[in-house]
Write a protein that holds these residues in place. Structure first.
Motif, short mmCIF file in Angstrom:
data_model
loop_
_atom_site.label_atom_id
_atom_site.label_comp_id
_atom_site.label_asym_id
_atom_site.label_seq_id
_atom_site.Cartn_x
_atom_site.Cartn_y
_atom_site.Cartn_z
N PHE A 53 7.22 -7.95 -3.64
CA PHE A 53 6.25 -6.94 -4.08
C PHE A 53 6.20 -5.81 -3.06
CE2 PHE A 53 3.71 -8.69 -7.63
CZ PHE A 53 4.24 -9.98 -7.69
N ALA A 54 6.04 -4.58 -3.57
CA ALA A 54 5.67 -3.47 -2.69
C ALA A 54 4.16 -3.50 -2.56
CB ALA A 54 6.15 -2.15 -3.27
N HIS A 55 3.64 -3.17 -1.39
CA HIS A 55 2.20 -3.26 -1.13
C HIS A 55 1.70 -1.99 -0.46
CE1 HIS A 55 -1.19 -4.39 1.65
NE2 HIS A 55 -1.70 -4.59 0.46
N GLY A 56 0.50 -1.60 -0.86
CA GLY A 56 -0.15 -0.46 -0.21
C GLY A 56 -1.64 -0.52 -0.44
N TYR A 57 -2.39 0.35 0.25
CA TYR A 57 -3.82 0.43 0.01
C TYR A 57 -4.35 1.80 0.38
CZ TYR A 57 -4.22 -0.80 5.04
OH TYR A 57 -4.10 -0.85 6.43
N ALA A 58 -5.46 2.14 -0.26
CA ALA A 58 -6.18 3.37 0.04
C ALA A 58 -7.57 2.98 0.52
CB ALA A 58 -6.27 4.26 -1.20
N VAL A 59 -8.07 3.71 1.50
CA VAL A 59 -9.37 3.38 2.08
C VAL A 59 -10.47 4.11 1.31
CG1 VAL A 59 -10.78 3.52 4.16
CG2 VAL A 59 -8.35 2.93 4.34
N LEU A 60 -11.44 3.34 0.83
CA LEU A 60 -12.52 3.86 -0.01
C LEU A 60 -13.81 4.09 0.78
CD1 LEU A 60 -12.04 1.40 -3.03
CD2 LEU A 60 -11.01 3.66 -2.72
N SER A 61 -13.91 3.48 1.93
CA SER A 61 -15.13 3.59 2.75
C SER A 61 -14.87 4.53 3.93
CB SER A 61 -15.53 2.20 3.28
OG SER A 61 -14.40 1.53 3.81
N LYS A 114 -5.74 14.69 -3.41
CA LYS A 114 -5.52 15.95 -2.63
C LYS A 114 -6.10 15.78 -1.22
CE LYS A 114 -9.45 18.92 -4.17
NZ LYS A 114 -10.42 17.91 -3.82
N ASP A 115 -7.00 14.81 -1.04
CA ASP A 115 -7.57 14.53 0.29
C ASP A 115 -6.87 13.37 0.99
OD1 ASP A 115 -10.83 15.01 -1.23
OD2 ASP A 115 -9.44 16.48 -0.34
N ALA A 116 -5.86 12.78 0.34
CA ALA A 116 -5.23 11.57 0.90
C ALA A 116 -4.57 11.88 2.24
CB ALA A 116 -4.21 11.02 -0.09
N ILE A 117 -4.69 10.95 3.16
CA ILE A 117 -4.06 11.05 4.48
C ILE A 117 -2.89 10.07 4.48
CG2 ILE A 117 -4.40 10.76 6.97
CD1 ILE A 117 -7.49 11.10 6.32
N GLY A 175 -9.78 7.81 2.88
CA GLY A 175 -8.71 8.62 2.31
C GLY A 175 -7.33 8.29 2.83
N VAL A 176 -7.25 7.44 3.87
CA VAL A 176 -5.91 7.04 4.33
C VAL A 176 -5.27 6.18 3.24
CG1 VAL A 176 -4.69 5.51 5.94
CG2 VAL A 176 -6.36 7.16 6.80
N LEU A 177 -3.99 6.48 2.97
CA LEU A 177 -3.23 5.72 1.97
C LEU A 177 -1.95 5.26 2.65
CD1 LEU A 177 -2.62 6.90 -1.74
CD2 LEU A 177 -1.03 5.46 -0.45
N ARG A 178 -1.82 3.95 2.79
CA ARG A 178 -0.64 3.35 3.44
C ARG A 178 0.21 2.64 2.38
NH1 ARG A 178 -1.54 2.17 9.29
NH2 ARG A 178 -3.63 2.93 9.89
#
Ligand SMILES: Cc1cn([C@H]2C[C@H](O)[C@@H](COP(=O)(O)OP(=O)(O)O[C@H]3O[C@H](C)C(=O)[C@H](O)[C@H]3O)O2)c(=O)[nH]c1=O
Length: 184
Positions: free
Chosen positions: A116-124, A161-164, A55-58
């Protein structure tokens, strides 16, 4: 195996050659000659590594010139939804986003050019992300776009809604509200 286009100029997927045997597997996670043979010549100078829980989103982050960064992103453990936005003013795909799942299992890497702007969300449950940069970190050149900018419509693959998310990232502007002149 090798390099695959994404439909956005310069943004490439790289799949390494995995050599398996009775002990497990081996692969060259990066070899400058492999990239040079494909006409890709970046001089990476900094490796970053980040560990996050589900759920972490950077992001979405970028650095402006004179410290704009090309990144080569891969996942050592777990799965992420990796997302980029083309911010190159003269690009035919300006403002377009692109997402891909990168994981320790699929071993895919994403080559993200400057601009480019870059980001990621953790799925595991957890994820360990490592990426090479062709310029050094420079806080004064940092910029970003808010992760839920409706103009981008990025599906991060998690329940937002659960994103960190860091306080810094929650304050980021929408792409349309970024006034500085991008120099990439
Ligand atoms: C990026 C960076 C950060 N830091 C320090 C600054 C903070 O004290 C700490 C965490 O930084 P930040 O919260 O900006 O970390 P992320 O949110 O993972 O930032 C990254 O997020 C997305 C996914 C990116 O593509 C960028 O490479 C990068 O901006 O590490 C450093 O010392 N060196 C660095 O290169």
């Amino acid at each position: 195996m090798g390099f695959q286009q994404t439909g956005i100029p310069g943004l490439l997927i790289y799949e390494p050659k995995v050599l398996g045997d009775h002990r497990g597997y081996f692969f060259e996670s990066y070899n400058a000659n492999t990239f040079l043979e494909a006409g890709i010549d970046y001089k990476f100078v900094q490796d970053n590594q980040a560990r996050s829980s589900y759920g972490v989103l950077r992001g979405l982050h970028y650095q402006l010139e004179p410290h704009a960064q090309t990144k080569l992103i891969r996942v050592l453990e777990g799965r992420i939804l990796d997302a980029v936005v083309d911010m190159r003013k003269d690009s035919p795909t300006y403002g377009q986003s692109y997402t891909i799942e990168l994981s320790a299992d699929n071993k895919l890497q994403l080559l993200v050019p400057k601009g480019f702007a870059h980001g990621y969300a953790v799925l595991s449950e957890t994820a360990e992300v490592m990426y090479k940069c062709d310029d050094f970190y420079n806080k004064s050149c940092e910029g970003g776009i808010i992760y839920n900018d409706p103009a981008l419509g990025i599906d991060w693959g998690i329940d937002l809604k659960d994103a960190i998310i860091s306080e810094k990232d929650l304050q980021l502007p929408k792409l349309a509200d970024i006034t500085h002149n991008f120099v990439f």
